[in-house]
Every structure is written in structure tokens, then in C-alpha cells.
Scaffold this motif. Structure first.
Motif, PDB file in Angstrom:
ATOM      1  N   ASN A   1       0.756  -1.222  -0.081  1.00 21.62           N
ATOM      2  CA  ASN A   1      -0.038  -0.017   0.073  1.00 21.62           C
ATOM      3  C   ASN A   1       0.807   1.423   0.248  1.00 21.62           C
ATOM      4  O   ASN A   1       0.353   2.350   0.285  1.00 21.62           O
ATOM      5  CB  ASN A   1      -1.052   0.000   1.254  1.00 21.62           C
ATOM      6  N   GLY A   2       2.062   1.179  -0.085  1.00 20.81           N
ATOM      7  CA  GLY A   2       3.220   2.193  -0.201  1.00 20.81           C
ATOM      8  C   GLY A   2       3.531   2.714   1.125  1.00 20.81           C
ATOM      9  O   GLY A   2       4.031   3.802   1.279  1.00 20.81           O
ATOM     10  N   ASN A   3       2.879   2.037   2.250  1.00 20.64           N
ATOM     11  CA  ASN A   3       3.384   2.631   3.711  1.00 20.64           C
ATOM     12  C   ASN A   3       4.916   1.917   3.770  1.00 20.64           C
ATOM     13  O   ASN A   3       5.015   0.946   3.726  1.00 20.64           O
ATOM     14  CB  ASN A   3       2.477   1.995   4.700  1.00 20.64           C
ATOM     15  N   LEU A   4       5.599   2.511   4.807  1.00 20.46           N
ATOM     16  CA  LEU A   4       6.896   2.052   5.274  1.00 20.46           C
ATOM     17  C   LEU A   4       6.637   1.030   5.991  1.00 20.46           C
ATOM     18  O   LEU A   4       5.835   0.875   6.974  1.00 20.46           O
ATOM     19  CB  LEU A   4       7.590   3.338   6.242  1.00 20.46           C
ATOM     20  N   ALA A   5       7.534  -0.092   5.672  1.00 22.93           N
ATOM     21  CA  ALA A   5       7.275  -1.106   6.490  1.00 22.93           C
ATOM     22  C   ALA A   5       7.766  -1.395   7.867  1.00 22.93           C
ATOM     23  O   ALA A   5       7.324  -1.798   8.860  1.00 22.93           O
ATOM     24  CB  ALA A   5       8.275  -2.396   5.804  1.00 22.93           C
ATOM     25  N   PHE A   6       9.073  -0.439   8.252  1.00 26.21           N
ATOM     26  CA  PHE A   6       9.753  -0.389   9.411  1.00 26.21           C
ATOM     27  C   PHE A   6       9.646   1.131   9.557  1.00 26.21           C
ATOM     28  O   PHE A   6      10.787   1.679   9.518  1.00 26.21           O
ATOM     29  CB  PHE A   6      11.103  -0.964   9.411  1.00 26.21           C
ATOM     30  N   PRO A   7       8.554   2.086   9.784  1.00 24.94           N
ATOM     31  CA  PRO A   7       8.797   3.523  10.091  1.00 24.94           C
ATOM     32  C   PRO A   7       9.854   3.857  11.362  1.00 24.94           C
ATOM     33  O   PRO A   7      10.253   4.798  11.228  1.00 24.94           O
ATOM     34  CB  PRO A   7       7.454   3.738  10.418  1.00 24.94           C
ATOM     35  N   GLU A   8       9.891   2.727  12.351  1.00 28.30           N
ATOM     36  CA  GLU A   8      10.771   3.030  13.545  1.00 28.30           C
ATOM     37  C   GLU A   8      12.226   3.274  13.157  1.00 28.30           C
ATOM     38  O   GLU A   8      12.955   3.822  13.987  1.00 28.30           O
ATOM     39  CB  GLU A   8      10.361   2.064  14.568  1.00 28.30           C
ATOM     40  N   MET A   9      12.692   2.769  11.915  1.00 30.50           N
ATOM     41  CA  MET A   9      13.934   2.905  11.527  1.00 30.50           C
ATOM     42  C   MET A   9      14.330   4.491  11.570  1.00 30.50           C
ATOM     43  O   MET A   9      15.652   4.631  11.633  1.00 30.50           O
ATOM     44  CB  MET A   9      14.164   2.273  10.161  1.00 30.50           C
ATOM     45  N   GLN A  10      13.341   5.125  11.254  1.00 28.88           N
ATOM     46  CA  GLN A  10      13.629   6.738  11.373  1.00 28.88           C
ATOM     47  C   GLN A  10      14.232   7.225  12.637  1.00 28.88           C
ATOM     48  O   GLN A  10      14.699   8.246  12.736  1.00 28.88           O
ATOM     49  CB  GLN A  10      12.571   7.574  10.626  1.00 28.88           C
ATOM     50  N   ASP A  11      13.814   6.506  13.635  1.00 31.67           N
ATOM     51  CA  ASP A  11      14.149   6.622  15.167  1.00 31.67           C
ATOM     52  C   ASP A  11      15.184   5.716  15.526  1.00 31.67           C
ATOM     53  O   ASP A  11      15.522   5.692  16.810  1.00 31.67           O
ATOM     54  CB  ASP A  11      12.863   6.389  16.034  1.00 31.67           C
ATOM     55  N   GLY A  12      15.843   4.961  14.729  1.00 37.81           N
ATOM     56  CA  GLY A  12      17.079   4.137  15.130  1.00 37.81           C
ATOM     57  C   GLY A  12      16.643   2.947  15.760  1.00 37.81           C
ATOM     58  O   GLY A  12      17.308   2.312  16.778  1.00 37.81           O
ATOM     59  N   GLN A  13      15.481   2.396  15.509  1.00 38.20           N
ATOM     60  CA  GLN A  13      14.818   1.355  16.125  1.00 38.20           C
ATOM     61  C   GLN A  13      14.371   0.127  14.762  1.00 38.20           C
ATOM     62  O   GLN A  13      13.931   0.810  13.838  1.00 38.20           O
ATOM     63  CB  GLN A  13      13.507   1.657  17.067  1.00 38.20           C
ATOM     64  N   LEU A  14      14.427  -0.941  15.168  1.00 36.68           N
ATOM     65  CA  LEU A  14      13.891  -1.883  14.298  1.00 36.68           C
ATOM     66  C   LEU A  14      13.392  -3.179  15.229  1.00 36.68           C
ATOM     67  O   LEU A  14      13.980  -3.864  16.075  1.00 36.68           O
ATOM     68  CB  LEU A  14      14.982  -2.364  13.299  1.00 36.68           C
ATOM     69  N   ARG A  15      12.265  -3.278  14.963  1.00 33.99           N
ATOM     70  CA  ARG A  15      11.116  -4.327  15.613  1.00 33.99           C
ATOM     71  C   ARG A  15      11.611  -4.183  17.352  1.00 33.99           C
ATOM     72  O   ARG A  15      12.074  -5.028  17.958  1.00 33.99           O
ATOM     73  CB  ARG A  15      11.549  -5.740  15.449  1.00 33.99           C
ATOM     74  N   ARG A  16      11.605  -2.846  17.812  1.00 35.31           N
ATOM     75  CA  ARG A  16      11.608  -2.322  18.973  1.00 35.31           C
ATOM     76  C   ARG A  16      12.930  -2.622  19.704  1.00 35.31           C
ATOM     77  O   ARG A  16      13.101  -2.829  20.963  1.00 35.31           O
ATOM     78  CB  ARG A  16      10.504  -2.772  19.855  1.00 35.31           C
ATOM     79  N   LYS A  17      13.918  -2.815  18.834  1.00 41.13           N
ATOM     80  CA  LYS A  17      15.340  -2.771  19.253  1.00 41.13           C
ATOM     81  C   LYS A  17      16.301  -2.061  18.438  1.00 41.13           C
ATOM     82  O   LYS A  17      16.160  -1.458  17.521  1.00 41.13           O
ATOM     83  CB  LYS A  17      15.984  -4.321  19.017  1.00 41.13           C
TER      84      LYS A  17
END
Length: 436
Positions: free
Chosen positions: A329-345
Motif C-alpha cells: 500500500n506504499g506505507n513504510l514497512a519499518f517506520p521506526e527505523m527513522q528513530d534508530g529502532q527495528l522491531r523495538r530494538k
């Protein structure tokens, strides 16, 4: 103050001459008559200079005690008696270390000249508690308090130490500690039935100090300038170079006699190599990427390790791929990457994880549980300076510091890295995410 500095320099020269005479005589030999005469003359001269120095220092103390406060400048309100003074701002960490480096470089590596320069610049206590005679090219051991301060600044600059591993001292250069290989096996049993005796089995983590060394060329034009901005630049250059070298070995060191075995290779040759070193799924898409990340977490979880507290390490290319990856749908798969996080780590990005492995386009990702990482530290920091030595630049070209009007700063530390639990690191190899 100039007279005091000159007298101190004179005493240092006299003492050096006396030491040279004593050093020229064998252990079981006596001074010759001529040498004894020279030594006695130097001793008398030193006594005379010491008396003049004591007199000058006493006069300086009396002058300071009799000094009156200067009148306030126009527009500046004098402090009211009894009113608490505004507390001074804490000194910026690492600047004392940088001033020491700049001063010893400006002195050409001569200890007593460096002390004179520091005294003239108002840094009389800069070299008070350190040994500047530990290296042939102006080397010196950084005092423990300053050394600790610099190492403290280095830790967040390095990817591995920024994760928060366990830092342990190695005062003798070696450390051996047990690590649990298997745990006790309990079982239910009936009445009056023998209970099986089970227990732990252990392996060992052996750390031995490995020497990390780096050379930082500094322009003499900078060293001639005395300002906080220059001190900050020297400090930042040293920390950046040291952090890069440290990460290079802590992450992917081959584990030779002289280099640490990095986290990437800790499980190699052990039973965990088959469960914790895995390969990227071919022709990646969002689902395969997600599954591969989950496989890395599962490797830690299956070893009864809390992977929720783990940290990711990856190359900039891999991080950018995950940051830009979108769903259907064009949404970022891992938007938390912009805050230095991936899957809450937390995610740590470093160029010390290459992008040209395997066939030339492969990279790797590591998932590390920092509380099981041991970093042993053997010593503080040793610094050496030279204005004549040669060095290789980043392209491998030999450069001469003398012809380039540079001073070379060489920093040495000793430490090692190991794992309390080999299952605390999982690795995904063959990663081509983001490759053209």
C-alpha cells in the motif's frame, strides 16, 4: 613567572646532565675523578639554582597574597558580599586530554619543554601527575583521570561499546572466567525413588589484552593555535579514529594472536554455528525480509535468551534499505527505523560491516545481546608524538609528517572481547538488501 619558568628549565637541564654521568658508569664501577668533579660542579650549580627558584617562588606567592581585586569593568556589577557566586560551568570532557596532546606536540616531544609551555599558557598542573618519559618520541601515559574521561567519551562513539557490554578490568592483561554450557536438569520423581544427580557443565571465556593502535595526523597550523575549538577538533579526531579501529576488530576481527576475535566469528567451530549463523533468503521481498529478521530473533529465543534486549548492527546500505522498504500500500514497512529502532530494538549503523562480501555485493547483519558481551580493559591510553615519522594515509600512500608540516599522534589501548554465552549473537550472512 618567566624567571620561574627559566629557572625550572635550567634545573631540568642540570639534572639531565647529572643523570647522564651516573648512567655512563657500570653497575659495579665508581665515578672517575674527572666524572666526580663534573658531578660535584653540577650538584653545586643545581643547589644554587634551586635556592634562586625557591626565592622567586616565595616572591610570587607573596605578590599573589598582596594582590588587590581589580575594579569592575564599566557596566559590570561587582558581586555583593555574602551573595553566593554563580557556579562555574563544568569543563567539557576531553579538552584536557586534547591540550596535553597539543602541548607535547608543540614542545617537539621534549618533556620539560612541554611543562614550560603549559606553565606559560596557564596550565601549570597539566603534566603534574603523569610520566612523560615513557616513549622515545615524546610518548607519555595519559593520567588515569584523563584516560578514564577519554575512554568514557570513546564508548558511545564505538558501535560495540555503545550497546552497553560488560566492561571488566584486566590488571594483569588476562582474564579467565567460566561460562555455563548447560544447566541442571530437574525432573519429577515418586516417593522413595532415587533422584538423578545432574548439574551444570561449564566452558571458559579467556580474554588476553590485544593492542589497539592508531595514528592521527594533525596539522601544525592547528597545533600552533591555542583555542578551545582546536582542542575540541583534536579530541574529536582521536575519538573518531579510535572508535573506527575498535569496531573493526570487535565486530569482525579474525582472532589472531594480536587481534581480538570479533562477535561475527565467536560461534564459528561451535555447535551454535549451525543455529546462529544463517543465510539470507534468496530474492528478498518484504515477507522474506521480515522472516529473516524473525529467524535471527528466534535463534536467541531458542537459547533461552531475552532477545527483546538485543541490538542490531548493520551497514548503512542495509539500514537505508530497511528505512525505505514499503508494503503493497506504499506505507513504510519499518517506520521506526527513522528513530534508530527495528522491531523495538536499537539499531547501530557502521561502515565496519562491509557491503562487498561474498560475490562483491553481500553484507551481514548481527543481533547482539550486550549483557553477555565481555570487554576486558588492560590499561588506559598511551600517547606518542612525532613530527618526523612517516605514515600511510587512507589510500595506503606513504606520507612524511615533516614535509607536510604535521604532527602524528599515536594512541594505544589494550583490551579484548568475548561472550559469556555463545548464543548471544546471531548473524545473517549473504545480505544483498539494497544492492544494485
Amino acid at each position: 613567572m618567566d624567571r620561574i619558568t627559566a629557572l625550572r628549565a635550567r634545573r631540568a637541564g642540570i639534572i639531565e646532565q647529572m643523570e647522564a654521568i651516573v648512567a655512563s658508569v657500570g653497575e659495579n664501577e665508581d665515578l672517575t675523578a674527572e666524572q666526580q668533579s663534573q658531578f660535584d660542579a653540577l650538584r653545586a650549580e643545581d643547589d644554587r639554582v634551586a635556592a634562586q627558584l625557591s626565592q622567586a617562588e616565595d616572591l610570587e606567592r607573596r605578590r599573589a597574597a598582596a594582590a588587590r581585586p581589580a575594579a569592575p569593568l564599566p557596566g559590570v556589577t561587582a558581586p555583593v558580599a555574602g551573595q553566593p557566586a554563580v557556579p562555574a560551568q563544568p569543563a567539557e570532557k576531553g579538552l584536557t586530554f586534547a591540550r596535553m596532546c597539543r602541548t607535547i606536540a608543540a614542545a617537539g616531544g621534549i618533556p620539560h619543554v612541554a611543562a614550560q609551555i603549559a606553565e606559560a599558557n596557564g596550565d601549570g598542573g597539566l603534566f603534574a601527575n603523569q610520566n612523560m618519559g615513557s616513549g622515545p618520541a615524546g610518548g607519555f601515559l595519559v593520567p588515569e583521570d584523563v584516560s578514564t574521561e577519554v575512554i568514557e567519551l570513546l564508548r558511545p562513539a564505538s558501535v560495540v561499546t555503545a550497546m552497553g557490554p560488560r566492561m571488566v578490568p584486566m590488571p594483569n592483561g588476562n582474564l579467565t572466567t567460566n561460562r555455563r554450557a548447560t544447566g541442571a536438569n530437574f525432573s519429577y520423581t515418586g516417593e522413595q525413588t532415587d533422584i538423578d544427580a545432574t548439574g551444570y557443565t561449564y566452558g571458559q571465556v579467556k580474554l588476553s589484552a590485544k593492542k589497539l593502535a592508531g595514528i592521527v595526523p594533525i596539522s601544525n597550523d592547528l597545533l600552533r593555535a591555542s583555542s578551545t575549538a582546536v582542542d575540541r577538533m583534536v579530541r574529536d579526531d582521536v575519538l573518531a579514529d579510535a572508535a573506527q579501529i575498535q569496531d573493526r576488530f570487535f565486530l569482525r576481527g579474525s582472532g589472531t594472536d594480536f587481534a581480538p576475535k570479533g562477535l561475527r566469528w565467536q560461534a564459528l567451530g561451535t555447535p551454535f554455528a549451525t543455529t546462529h549463523i544463517m543465510t539470507m533468503t534468496a530474492t528478498p521481498d518484504l515477507q522474506k525480509v521480515t522472516n529473516d529478521l524473525g529467524r535471527m530473533e528466534l535463534a536467541l529465543g531458542n537459547a533461552n535468551l531475552p532477545y527483546t534486549g538485543a541490538h542490531w548492527t548493520m551497514s548503512p546500505r542495509t539500514a537505508m534499505y530497511l528505512t525505505n522498504l514499503r508494503d503493497g500500500n506504499g506505507n513504510l514497512a519499518f517506520p521506526e527505523m527513522q528513530d534508530g529502532q527495528l522491531r523495538r530494538k536499537p539499531v547501530h549503523v557502521t561502515t565496519e560491516i562491509p557491503d562487498n562480501l561474498g560475490g562483491g555485493t553481500e553484507s551481514e547483519i548481527m543481533l547482539v545481546l550486550p549483557q553477555h558481551v565481555l570487554v576486558g580493559e588492560h590499561m588506559g591510553i598511551e600517547i606518542a608524538m612525532s613530527t618526523e615519522a612517516a605514515y600511510k594515509d587512507s589510500s595506503g600512500t606513504m606520507q612524511a609528517a615533516f614535509s607536510r608540516d604535521e604532527t602524528l599522534l599515536r594512541m594505544i589501548m589494550q583490551h579484548d572481547i568475548g561472550l559469556r554465552h555463545l548464543a548471544a549473537v546471531s548473524v545473517l550472512t549473504g545480505v544483498t538488501w539494497g544492492a544494485a
